[in-house]
Design a protein around this motif. Sequence first.
Motif, short mmCIF file in Angstrom:
data_model
loop_
_atom_site.label_atom_id
_atom_site.label_comp_id
_atom_site.label_asym_id
_atom_site.label_seq_id
_atom_site.Cartn_x
_atom_site.Cartn_y
_atom_site.Cartn_z
N GLU A 68 15.59 -35.39 44.87
CA GLU A 68 14.19 -35.23 45.23
C GLU A 68 14.02 -35.40 46.73
O GLU A 68 14.68 -36.21 47.37
CB GLU A 68 13.36 -36.30 44.48
N LYS A 69 13.11 -34.62 47.29
CA LYS A 69 12.81 -34.74 48.72
C LYS A 69 11.97 -36.00 48.93
O LYS A 69 10.74 -35.98 48.85
CB LYS A 69 12.07 -33.49 49.21
N TRP A 70 12.66 -37.10 49.19
CA TRP A 70 11.97 -38.39 49.29
C TRP A 70 11.19 -38.51 50.58
O TRP A 70 10.11 -39.07 50.62
CB TRP A 70 12.99 -39.52 49.17
N VAL B 262 6.65 -40.99 56.10
CA VAL B 262 7.01 -41.30 57.49
C VAL B 262 5.90 -42.12 58.15
O VAL B 262 6.16 -43.12 58.83
CB VAL B 262 7.27 -40.00 58.29
N VAL B 263 4.65 -41.71 57.92
CA VAL B 263 3.51 -42.45 58.47
C VAL B 263 3.44 -43.85 57.87
O VAL B 263 3.21 -44.84 58.58
CB VAL B 263 2.19 -41.69 58.22
N SER B 264 3.65 -43.96 56.56
CA SER B 264 3.60 -45.27 55.90
C SER B 264 4.69 -46.20 56.41
O SER B 264 4.45 -47.40 56.61
CB SER B 264 3.73 -45.10 54.38
N PHE C 28 6.24 -46.01 48.65
CA PHE C 28 6.77 -45.52 47.38
C PHE C 28 5.74 -44.74 46.57
O PHE C 28 6.10 -43.89 45.75
CB PHE C 28 7.31 -46.70 46.56
N ARG C 29 4.45 -45.03 46.82
CA ARG C 29 3.38 -44.30 46.14
C ARG C 29 2.38 -43.82 47.19
O ARG C 29 1.30 -44.39 47.32
CB ARG C 29 2.70 -45.19 45.10
N PHE D 69 -5.93 -41.99 50.35
CA PHE D 69 -6.98 -42.99 50.21
C PHE D 69 -6.44 -44.41 50.42
O PHE D 69 -7.15 -45.29 50.92
CB PHE D 69 -7.67 -42.86 48.85
N GLY D 70 -5.17 -44.62 50.05
CA GLY D 70 -4.54 -45.91 50.32
C GLY D 70 -4.40 -46.14 51.81
O GLY D 70 -4.70 -47.23 52.32
N GLU D 71 -3.96 -45.10 52.54
CA GLU D 71 -3.83 -45.20 54.00
C GLU D 71 -5.20 -45.44 54.64
O GLU D 71 -5.33 -46.22 55.58
CB GLU D 71 -3.21 -43.92 54.56
N CYS D 72 -6.22 -44.75 54.12
CA CYS D 72 -7.58 -44.94 54.65
C CYS D 72 -8.03 -46.38 54.48
O CYS D 72 -8.61 -46.99 55.39
CB CYS D 72 -8.56 -44.01 53.94
N GLY D 73 -7.76 -46.95 53.29
CA GLY D 73 -8.15 -48.33 53.03
C GLY D 73 -7.51 -49.30 53.99
O GLY D 73 -8.17 -50.20 54.53
N ILE D 74 -6.21 -49.13 54.25
CA ILE D 74 -5.50 -50.00 55.19
C ILE D 74 -6.09 -49.87 56.58
O ILE D 74 -6.33 -50.87 57.28
CB ILE D 74 -3.99 -49.65 55.21
N MET D 75 -6.34 -48.64 57.01
CA MET D 75 -6.87 -48.41 58.37
C MET D 75 -8.27 -48.97 58.53
O MET D 75 -8.62 -49.52 59.59
CB MET D 75 -6.84 -46.91 58.69
N PHE D 76 -9.11 -48.87 57.50
CA PHE D 76 -10.46 -49.44 57.57
C PHE D 76 -10.40 -50.97 57.69
O PHE D 76 -11.14 -51.57 58.47
CB PHE D 76 -11.28 -49.04 56.35
#
Length: 260
Positions: free
Chosen positions: A3-5, A11-13, A70-71, A75-82
């Motif tokens: 799989e293309k992991w 990369v951003v995460s 891993f997931r 929206f997860g990235e948005c939550g962290i940034m907020f």
Amino acid sequence: MKEKWINSERVVSISAFFFLVVAVILGIVQNGYKDSILELIPHSKNVILTSYIIPIVHSISCIWCFYQIFRPSIFGECGIMFIESALTILTGTEQLGIFLFYGAVCLFRIATINHPRSKKLFIFTVFSHFIFLLTTLTHSWQRYLMCTASSVFYLAFFLWMSHLLKLRFSYFLPHVVQSSKVIKEAPGEVLHLRDYGLTERQIKITQDYIHNKISYKELAEKYITSLSSIKKDFSIIFQKFGVSSIQEMNVLLIQYQIEP
């Protein structure tokens, strides 16, 4: 086939995770931020409240970011940034906080571009941000003015870039929202593939194609099956969504937040 992991979201995460690890270490080493409005919360005079709050919040964001590796989720990235935006504005690094806020706004706007209430959400979020900037008055009125001026500039720049992108790339997007009598969700909402009677493999190959742009041949290798089996799976998927080709499926599903 493996799989293309590695993809752009991971990369951003990963880079954000190392950034937050450094933030946690610095939060522990530094002894809080005495000028923060958080220090007005009733507590012992011998304790600098932000010396605990800063590393704790950074640690929560760091753990959340590690999970995002891993997931991946916009929206997860948005939550962290907020969260990080709010914390950094409250604790003396306002310019970083404003940058993170508008970064989160950009991601959120992209993820909800076809949502019927996306513009209202954008206006409400930005308005709340300017109200939140009032907390920087505890730092100094000069810094509050600089933060407000910076935020106005970022907002104008964001709107300008959005306008340019719309002009340059509008011909790639459908002028009319692709409708479907099969899909019950409104554009912009979460679409669960299991709700449409897809098998586990059909769900996985749909996600692989939509998110990673894996070809039919690569999918056949990955799932150790024949190319004809993959094509048959996709023909069933097309029937489930009322489309006749992979191009139509892309145009249709890009309007939704795809979940298993």
